[in-house]
Scaffold this motif. Structure first.
Motif, PDB file in Angstrom:
ATOM      1  N   LEU A  32     -35.910 142.302  29.671  1.00 17.20           N
ATOM      2  CA  LEU A  32     -35.461 142.246  28.278  1.00 17.20           C
ATOM      3  C   LEU A  32     -35.166 140.811  27.855  1.00 17.20           C
ATOM      4  CD1 LEU A  32     -33.189 145.420  28.241  1.00 17.20           C
ATOM      5  CD2 LEU A  32     -35.367 145.125  27.043  1.00 17.20           C
ATOM      6  N   ASP A  33     -34.569 140.036  28.735  1.00 14.51           N
ATOM      7  CA  ASP A  33     -34.316 138.635  28.395  1.00 14.51           C
ATOM      8  C   ASP A  33     -35.614 137.839  28.311  1.00 14.51           C
ATOM      9  OD1 ASP A  33     -31.592 138.524  27.930  1.00 14.51           O
ATOM     10  OD2 ASP A  33     -31.090 138.322  30.047  1.00 14.51           O
ATOM     11  N   LYS A  34     -36.616 138.187  29.120  1.00 18.23           N
ATOM     12  CA  LYS A  34     -37.915 137.512  29.008  1.00 18.23           C
ATOM     13  C   LYS A  34     -38.597 137.880  27.697  1.00 18.23           C
ATOM     14  CE  LYS A  34     -39.543 135.124  31.432  1.00 18.23           C
ATOM     15  NZ  LYS A  34     -39.390 133.651  31.525  1.00 18.23           N
ATOM     16  N   TRP A  51     -44.211 142.335  24.828  1.00 14.51           N
ATOM     17  CA  TRP A  51     -43.782 143.656  25.262  1.00 14.51           C
ATOM     18  C   TRP A  51     -44.761 144.235  26.279  1.00 14.51           C
ATOM     19  CZ3 TRP A  51     -39.223 145.433  25.095  1.00 14.51           C
ATOM     20  CH2 TRP A  51     -38.364 145.183  24.015  1.00 14.51           C
ATOM     21  N   ARG A  52     -46.035 143.906  26.126  1.00 11.25           N
ATOM     22  CA  ARG A  52     -47.044 144.439  27.041  1.00 11.25           C
ATOM     23  C   ARG A  52     -46.768 143.994  28.476  1.00 11.25           C
ATOM     24  NH1 ARG A  52     -51.643 142.508  29.304  1.00 11.25           N
ATOM     25  NH2 ARG A  52     -53.254 144.056  29.858  1.00 11.25           N
ATOM     26  N   GLN A  60     -43.888 143.015  29.747  1.00 17.75           N
ATOM     27  CA  GLN A  60     -42.654 143.639  30.246  1.00 17.75           C
ATOM     28  C   GLN A  60     -42.864 145.116  30.536  1.00 17.75           C
ATOM     29  OE1 GLN A  60     -40.833 141.174  30.904  1.00 17.75           O
ATOM     30  NE2 GLN A  60     -42.059 139.889  29.529  1.00 17.75           N
ATOM     31  N   GLY A  61     -43.666 145.778  29.706  1.00 25.40           N
ATOM     32  CA  GLY A  61     -43.957 147.181  29.946  1.00 25.40           C
ATOM     33  C   GLY A  61     -44.700 147.397  31.255  1.00 25.40           C
ATOM     34  N   LEU A  62     -45.659 146.510  31.557  1.00 26.20           N
ATOM     35  CA  LEU A  62     -46.389 146.603  32.822  1.00 26.20           C
ATOM     36  C   LEU A  62     -45.459 146.389  34.000  1.00 26.20           C
ATOM     37  CD1 LEU A  62     -49.693 144.699  31.902  1.00 26.20           C
ATOM     38  CD2 LEU A  62     -49.423 147.152  32.342  1.00 26.20           C
ATOM     39  N   ARG A  63     -44.510 145.482  33.849  1.00 25.18           N
ATOM     40  CA  ARG A  63     -43.552 145.236  34.930  1.00 25.18           C
ATOM     41  C   ARG A  63     -42.672 146.463  35.183  1.00 25.18           C
ATOM     42  NH1 ARG A  63     -41.874 139.093  32.952  1.00 25.18           N
ATOM     43  NH2 ARG A  63     -43.688 138.043  33.907  1.00 25.18           N
ATOM     44  N   VAL A  64     -42.191 147.069  34.103  1.00 24.95           N
ATOM     45  CA  VAL A  64     -41.364 148.269  34.253  1.00 24.95           C
ATOM     46  C   VAL A  64     -42.180 149.407  34.862  1.00 24.95           C
ATOM     47  CG1 VAL A  64     -40.073 150.045  33.009  1.00 24.95           C
ATOM     48  CG2 VAL A  64     -39.786 147.637  32.390  1.00 24.95           C
ATOM     49  N   ALA A  65     -43.437 149.551  34.386  1.00 24.55           N
ATOM     50  CA  ALA A  65     -44.294 150.609  34.931  1.00 24.55           C
ATOM     51  C   ALA A  65     -44.542 150.395  36.421  1.00 24.55           C
ATOM     52  CB  ALA A  65     -45.618 150.638  34.171  1.00 24.55           C
ATOM     53  N   ALA A  66     -44.760 149.139  36.818  1.00 24.57           N
ATOM     54  CA  ALA A  66     -44.990 148.833  38.237  1.00 24.57           C
ATOM     55  C   ALA A  66     -43.752 149.162  39.063  1.00 24.57           C
ATOM     56  CB  ALA A  66     -45.363 147.364  38.402  1.00 24.57           C
ATOM     57  N   SER A  67     -42.584 148.847  38.523  1.00 28.83           N
ATOM     58  CA  SER A  67     -41.345 149.122  39.259  1.00 28.83           C
ATOM     59  C   SER A  67     -41.122 150.621  39.414  1.00 28.83           C
ATOM     60  CB  SER A  67     -40.145 148.479  38.549  1.00 28.83           C
ATOM     61  OG  SER A  67     -39.866 149.127  37.318  1.00 28.83           O
ATOM     62  N   LEU A  68     -41.359 151.369  38.337  1.00 28.84           N
ATOM     63  CA  LEU A  68     -41.176 152.820  38.406  1.00 28.84           C
ATOM     64  C   LEU A  68     -42.200 153.455  39.336  1.00 28.84           C
ATOM     65  CD1 LEU A  68     -40.441 153.640  34.649  1.00 28.84           C
ATOM     66  CD2 LEU A  68     -38.812 153.561  36.541  1.00 28.84           C
TER      67      LEU A  68
END
Length: 691
Positions: free
Chosen positions: A220-222, A229-230, A232-240
């Protein structure tokens, strides 16, 4: 203020030198606190409490063949099995050692060794974090490592080895600051955080949750910093995806259930400021707030105060909040979570509110809420450390640290001495006859299953460890959050005990489970294959008449074990508003309430009749109170049947009610509720199986 000559406080050092000094600090601490035998797994510590659970989980897993999920062993909670993630046996190390378990010394376990890993990674994480925050000298690395290894919340964590791996939190904060401060390291920092999330899950899920909170603040800070957003979304998806895959592969999904205690295991508002020799006050208002022990220490508070004053001297003291908004928000959210929905300051309750039911899945999974302040504590401390270490007036930090570190050491000496006493306690020789009784056996069965009976966890832990060390399977176990059903069906009992099977049950349990006795136990008792040893009922084919100097008589097959009707005299029943007089529970004048309750008997599925024999001095056309039959179903009282207690003009009468159910009914109570009129007496209650 005059600057001191440029020297050790100013000259940058290479990364390897900072790591070396940090490891030296941690090694010195370990040498002072821990004996060498402890790292080899020798000592009383490993046979007591949670540590024995961690050890046994690994020993069951090491002796087992490979299953899916990959952390599953069928030797514990046999035959269904369980993931040793639920025994907190540090799955990461178990997975690494599993392929060579056959080459390891018999009885080898690594729980003691992990304490060294925890402190060494703690010191390294501190050295890395302080360098990322701009302090790249040997002096900074030494100070950061010293503060980290003497952290009171870490020292106080002894007993729960995997949760001592606080270094993962420090590495996660390092990755956060590295990625936010330098755009060129953004991708690397994100990958490090995702990797740390997976690593933490294989150490302990609580650490994973804490690091995931740091990761969310990072993405979110990045985004606020300009990244898309794309990305950050990929990062969250990878983590999940990583978390989901690991939970599936290693058996975290489906086997663990939630639990209560979110408010009970919270952090007291006074906890960060109390807990040592110099600053001592009440920080446990619930009985469980030691889980929220988060004392900074007197020296730590001095560092925080000095760092805060240094920030206040800046022209823009709020700049950090603008630069790291979601990190600050994350710290606030974790603090609120640590305090739970009921806030205490010392013994006083100061605030209570409710959360929507949607949050229950989180609060029941991560119920020890007070632990989540660990992230906040480390964040505050290292930001203030960095501020002091970067001070242009070098005499300020030198003076602060010269006072703070010795002060911290002495203030937390009682906590540290508790650890020293625990880890130096020598291993005790077990003089009980059970190893001989279990000789040549393959299976150990204990009834009722853990969490279903009336015996403390230490009894289950003793037999669980005995089974693990002697290479036996164990049908139940002291296992965190395991979903289980009670009664004969839930204990994994065979229809009849084989010659290689030993059955054990605390003798005192008989009065509670007389209506849910395993058929195999009844058969064994009729054959004369059961005896009582050290208040434990034990059954085995070809039962020995003596072991060593201990001899026993075979357990008699009496009415207690085989009866279909149980009577409980008034003297066997507890009371809230009455008194025991002449073998009866007698009401106190005008004192309404529960006159009798109990007997907490466990019932197998079937048809039953509950009866209560009583008398009431009021005229026969009146009412003295009510009665009901309740059971402890799913951790809440379940009403089975109820009725009215009519006045009897002093005569003794008996009331009965029939009921039936298809599932085991634990902890049945027959309660009488007196309404305050007349004199009411309870003579006895009866539970009878009906056919």
């Amino acid at each position: 203020m005059r600057r001191v000559a440029k020297g050790v406080f100013d000259v940058p050092c290479p990364t390897w030198a900072a790591a070396a000094i940090a490891l030296a600090v941690a090694t010195a601490y370990l040498a002072y606190v821990y004996p060498l035998d402890f790292f080899r797994g020798i000592g009383y510590y490993f046979s007591d409490g949670d540590a024995s659970q961690h050890v046994s989980g690994w020993l069951f897993y090491a002796r087992d063949s490979l299953h899916f999920p990959l952390l599953r062993t069928t030797r514990l909670n046999n035959p269904d099995g369980v993931s040793i993630a639920l025994t907190d046996s540090i799955p990461l190390l178990a997975l690494l050692l599993k392929p060579i378990s056959g080459l390891l010394p018999q009885g080898f376990q690594y729980i003691g060794l992990w304490h060294a890993v925890a402190y060494l990674t703690q010191a390294l994480g501190a050295a890395v974090l302080i360098r990322v925050l701009g302090c790249r000298t040997l002096f900074a690395a030494c100070i950061a490592a010293s503060v980290a290894v003497s952290w009171p919340a870490l020292t106080n964590r002894l007993g729960h080895t995997s949760l001592m791996t606080h270094g993962l939190i420090l590495f996660a904060l390092s990755a956060y600051f590295a990625g936010v401060k330098d755009a060129r390291k953004s991708g690397l920092a994100a990958r490090c955080l995702i990797g740390l999330i997976g690593l933490a899950l294989l150490v302990h899920p609580y650490l994973m949750a804490m690091i995931y909170a740091i990761f969310l603040a990072y993405v979110l800070d990045k985004r606020v910093g300009g990244e898309s957003w794309r990305v950050q979304g990929l990062r969250v998806a990878a983590s999940l995806g990583l978390v989901g895959a690991l939970m599936y592969l290693f058996g975290y999904i489906g086997s663990a259930g939630g639990a209560g205690g979110f408010d009970y295991f919270s952090m007291n508002l006074a906890s960060p400021f109390c807990g040592g020799l110099f600053l001592h006050c009440q920080i446990d208002a619930t009985g469980g707030q030691q889980e929220g022990f988060n004392y900074f220490g007197a020296g730590g508070l001095l560092i925080l105060a000095a760092g805060t004053l240094s920030f206040m001297r800046k022209r823009q003291p709020l700049g950090v909040k603008v630069k790291y908004p979601f990190l600050i928000l994350m710290a606030m959210v974790l603090t609120l979570y640590a305090l739970s929905t009921t806030w205490y300051l010392g013994d006083s309750k100061v605030l209570r509110y409710s959360l929507p039911s949607v949050f229950k899945i989180i609060t029941s999974s991560f119920r020890a809420s007070g632990r989540f302040f660990w992230v906040v504590g480390y964040l505050l401390m290292f930001v203030m450390l960095a501020r002091l270490l970067r001070s242009k007036a070098r005499l300020v930090p030198v003076g602060v640290f010269a006072v703070a570190l010795p002060l911290q050491w002495f203030d937390t000496s009682a906590i540290r001495n508790n650890v020293i006493n625990a880890v130096h306690r020598p291993e005790q020789v077990d003089r009980k006859p059970w190893p001989s009784i279990l000789a040549d056996a393959r299976h150990l069965i204990m009834y009722p299953a853990f969490g279903c009976g009336h015996v403390g966890a230490e009894q289950y832990l003793y037999f669980q460890n005995l089974a693990a060390r002697q290479g036996l399977t164990f049908n139940t176990g002291y296992i965190a959050r395991l979903k289980r059903s009670c009664g004969v069906a839930g204990a994994g009992l065979p229809a009849e005990f084989d010659s290689d099977t030993v059955f054990v049950m605390r003798e005192s349990e008989l009065k509670f489970i007389r209506f849910d006795l395993p058929p195999a136990l009844v058969t064994a008792a009729k054959r004369g294959e059961c005896a009582v040893v050290d208040k434990i009922l034990v059954c085995r084919r070809k039962l020995l008449k003596s072991v060593g100097e201990i001899k026993w008589e075979r357990a008699p097959v009496n009415g207690l074990m085989l009866e279909e009707k149980a009577e409980y005299a008034a003297k066997e029943l507890p009371t809230v508003v009455g008194r025991l007089e002449g073998g009866r529970i007698v009401s106190e004048p005008s004192r309404a309430g529960i006159l009798s309750y109990g007997p907490y008997v466990d019932l197998a599925p079937g048809k039953y009749r509950a009866s209560i024999e009583y008398s009431c001095s009021s005229a026969a056309d009146g009412q003295c109170g009510t009665w009901d039959v309740v059971a402890d179903g799913a951790n809440r009282l379940q009403k089975v049947t109820q009725g009215v207690l009519r006045a009897t003009d002093g005569s003794s009468v008996s009331l009965s009610a029939d009921f039936a159910f298809e599932r085991p009914l634990p902890a049945l109570e027959i309660r009488s509720i007196y309404d305050g009129d007349g004199v009411m007496e309870i003579h006895k209650v009866t539970v009878e199986r009906r056919f």
